[in-house]
Design a protein around this motif. Structure first.
Motif, PDB file in Angstrom:
ATOM      1  N   HIS A  98       0.829  -1.202   0.000  1.00 36.72           N
ATOM      2  CA  HIS A  98       0.000   0.000   0.000  1.00 36.72           C
ATOM      3  C   HIS A  98       0.862   1.249   0.000  1.00 36.72           C
ATOM      4  O   HIS A  98       1.999   1.240   0.475  1.00 36.72           O
ATOM      5  CB  HIS A  98      -0.899   0.041   1.240  1.00 36.72           C
ATOM      6  CG  HIS A  98      -1.947  -1.034   1.276  1.00 36.72           C
ATOM      7  ND1 HIS A  98      -3.194  -0.874   0.740  1.00 36.72           N
ATOM      8  CD2 HIS A  98      -1.908  -2.289   1.774  1.00 36.72           C
ATOM      9  CE1 HIS A  98      -3.905  -1.979   0.917  1.00 36.72           C
ATOM     10  NE2 HIS A  98      -3.144  -2.859   1.546  1.00 36.72           N
ATOM     11  N   VAL A  99       0.305   2.324  -0.539  1.00 35.92           N
ATOM     12  CA  VAL A  99       0.911   3.643  -0.390  1.00 35.92           C
ATOM     13  C   VAL A  99       0.075   4.415   0.623  1.00 35.92           C
ATOM     14  O   VAL A  99      -1.100   4.117   0.836  1.00 35.92           O
ATOM     15  CB  VAL A  99       0.970   4.409  -1.729  1.00 35.92           C
ATOM     16  CG1 VAL A  99       1.899   3.709  -2.688  1.00 35.92           C
ATOM     17  CG2 VAL A  99      -0.419   4.553  -2.342  1.00 35.92           C
ATOM     18  N   VAL A 100       0.698   5.391   1.277  1.00 39.44           N
ATOM     19  CA  VAL A 100       0.047   6.092   2.376  1.00 39.44           C
ATOM     20  C   VAL A 100       0.069   7.596   2.150  1.00 39.44           C
ATOM     21  O   VAL A 100       1.088   8.156   1.752  1.00 39.44           O
ATOM     22  CB  VAL A 100       0.735   5.774   3.720  1.00 39.44           C
ATOM     23  CG1 VAL A 100       0.072   6.531   4.867  1.00 39.44           C
ATOM     24  CG2 VAL A 100       0.697   4.276   3.992  1.00 39.44           C
ATOM     25  N   GLU A 101      -1.064   8.219   2.424  1.00 44.25           N
ATOM     26  CA  GLU A 101      -1.166   9.679   2.426  1.00 44.25           C
ATOM     27  C   GLU A 101      -1.334  10.123   3.878  1.00 44.25           C
ATOM     28  O   GLU A 101      -2.260   9.676   4.563  1.00 44.25           O
ATOM     29  CB  GLU A 101      -2.383  10.133   1.604  1.00 44.25           C
ATOM     30  CG  GLU A 101      -2.608  11.631   1.634  1.00 44.25           C
ATOM     31  CD  GLU A 101      -3.853  12.052   0.874  1.00 44.25           C
ATOM     32  OE1 GLU A 101      -4.211  13.244   0.926  1.00 44.25           O
ATOM     33  OE2 GLU A 101      -4.481  11.177   0.237  1.00 44.25           O
ATOM     34  N   VAL A 102      -0.423  10.962   4.365  1.00 46.82           N
ATOM     35  CA  VAL A 102      -0.520  11.504   5.716  1.00 46.82           C
ATOM     36  C   VAL A 102      -1.260  12.831   5.646  1.00 46.82           C
ATOM     37  O   VAL A 102      -0.836  13.755   4.949  1.00 46.82           O
ATOM     38  CB  VAL A 102       0.871  11.691   6.349  1.00 46.82           C
ATOM     39  CG1 VAL A 102       0.742  12.279   7.751  1.00 46.82           C
ATOM     40  CG2 VAL A 102       1.617  10.358   6.408  1.00 46.82           C
ATOM     41  N   VAL A 103      -2.376  12.912   6.358  1.00 49.62           N
ATOM     42  CA  VAL A 103      -3.231  14.095   6.315  1.00 49.62           C
ATOM     43  C   VAL A 103      -3.194  14.788   7.674  1.00 49.62           C
ATOM     44  O   VAL A 103      -3.642  14.221   8.681  1.00 49.62           O
ATOM     45  CB  VAL A 103      -4.685  13.711   5.962  1.00 49.62           C
ATOM     46  CG1 VAL A 103      -5.562  14.961   5.867  1.00 49.62           C
ATOM     47  CG2 VAL A 103      -4.733  12.918   4.663  1.00 49.62           C
ATOM     48  N   SER A 104      -2.646  15.995   7.732  1.00 53.40           N
ATOM     49  CA  SER A 104      -2.625  16.788   8.965  1.00 53.40           C
ATOM     50  C   SER A 104      -3.789  17.760   8.935  1.00 53.40           C
ATOM     51  O   SER A 104      -3.945  18.516   7.975  1.00 53.40           O
ATOM     52  CB  SER A 104      -1.309  17.554   9.089  1.00 53.40           C
ATOM     53  OG  SER A 104      -0.218  16.668   9.186  1.00 53.40           O
ATOM     54  N   VAL A 105      -4.606  17.710   9.983  1.00 51.67           N
ATOM     55  CA  VAL A 105      -5.833  18.518  10.016  1.00 51.67           C
ATOM     56  C   VAL A 105      -5.779  19.477  11.200  1.00 51.67           C
ATOM     57  O   VAL A 105      -5.584  19.060  12.343  1.00 51.67           O
ATOM     58  CB  VAL A 105      -7.086  17.623  10.121  1.00 51.67           C
ATOM     59  CG1 VAL A 105      -8.347  18.488  10.105  1.00 51.67           C
ATOM     60  CG2 VAL A 105      -7.119  16.621   8.982  1.00 51.67           C
TER      61      VAL A 105
END
Length: 346
Positions: A98-105
């Motif tokens: 898998h590839v991962v997207e890190v989302v900072s909110v």
């Protein structure tokens, strides 16, 4: 006329099988779950995968399974540095293809929950890992079949809770220091809004009582180096500690500076311990005794739960102690009685 470079050919599952000396069905099974395969078989396939640089074909898998091969990790925008946690999480995801997207909110729990729901409804990721709690009842707003895993390791401010607040290494530090001959201790605490800081303070006080040691106090710190400097500056010259248990490595670095300002030798007059195993700890003069937290393992296990939720392969979990004491040069037997140390003459 420009020449077009030939496309890079991806190694196939059959090539992995041939190099490992197994059937392609065994490799296919390996990619779904490592469980049930003999250790020798796993070792051969691991070696073949690494040598060939094999990675699952995410596009083909997406067409076949209607999966994107992408995961999202959602975390607060303003938080402590958790690079090692993310490194462990990303490594586990890549291991599963898998590839991962890190989302900072930025914003509240409700804002982060809204972002998680947006990600699940958009269908651009197979699953979402939230490192902080979600609003109550969020599951009712999820689309059918959506995979969302909420980490149990952090509170709303991404401060450690649960297993990651284990303070038992404080007892190990103090038992070893007591065995070396230390009897008078000081604790420079962290911000008491953190469960981890409260746990370390409680462990310190428990060890003082259980081991029959003397405490010259608990300095209320704030995770800063300045709080370490100030704690040493405020020590009674007639009751100097010979050992300091600092809440983290930054505080400990302040303790080292404060000791130098008062003419105290570390570790001859004062043994000092930290927490976190910051990379710089090995290079301080003296190198700092500290506690290493296995953030990579925590990140791996968090993503492992998500991969399982999206129907991915069963990865080997990280197992082992959450925290490990690293003994270095800043701790040693006390060279003299505290009353005869510099600044402590009666």
């Amino acid at each position: 006329m420009t020449e077009r470079s030939a496309p890079i050919r991806r190694p196939t599952i059959k090539e992995v099988a041939r190099l490992a000396g197994v059937s392609h069905q065994t490799v296919s099974r390996y990619l779904k779950s490592r469980q049930g395969l003999r250790p020798a078989t796993l070792e051969r396939i691991d070696g073949a995968v690494e040598k060939l640089g094999y990675r699952p074909n995410l596009m083909a898998r997406s067409m076949r399974t209607r999966r994107t091969g992408r995961l999202a990790v959602v975390m607060p925008l303003n938080t402590f540095n958790h690079a090692r946690l993310l490194a462990g999480a990303l490594a586990a995801a890549h291991e599963a293809g898998h590839v991962v997207e890190v989302v900072s909110v930025e914003g509240s729990t409700a804002t982060r929950t809204e972002r998680v729901l947006e990600l699940t409804h958009a269908g651009q990721v197979d699953g979402v890992l939230s490192l902080t709690p979600m609003t109550a009842g969020f599951e009712e707003a999820l689309p059918k079949g959506a995979a969302v895993v909420v980490s149990p390791d952090f509170d709303d401010g991404m401060r450690s809770i649960g297993e990651l607040t284990d303070a038992s290494p404080v007892s190990e530090l103090m038992e070893r220091l007591a065995a070396l001959g230390h009897r008078r201790f000081l604790h420079v605490a962290g911000d008491q809004e953190f469960a981890s800081a409260r746990a370390r303070k409680a462990a310190y006080l428990e060890a003082i009582e259980r081991l029959g040691l003397e405490s010259v106090g608990v300095a209320e710190g704030d995770w800063s180096g300045e709080s370490g400097v100030e704690a040493i500056r405020q020590m009674d010259p007639d009751r100097l500690a010979t050992a300091v248990i600092a809440a983290n490595d930054v505080v400990a670095s302040g303790v080292l500076r404060g000791a130098r300002d008062r003419g105290l030798d570390v570790p001859g007059d004062l043994s000092v311990t930290g927490w976190d195993d910051n990379e710089l700890c090995r290079f301080l003069p003296p190198s700092l005794t500290t506690v290493r937290i296995n953030w990579e393992g925590a990140g791996r296990n968090a993503v492992r739960r998500l991969i399982k939720a999206v129907g991915g392969p069963e990865l080997e979990p990280w197992s082992g102690p959450v925290a490990q004491v690293i003994w270095r040069e800043s701790t040693a037997p006390p060279r003299r009685h505290p009353a005869s140390a510099p600044g402590g003459r009666r």
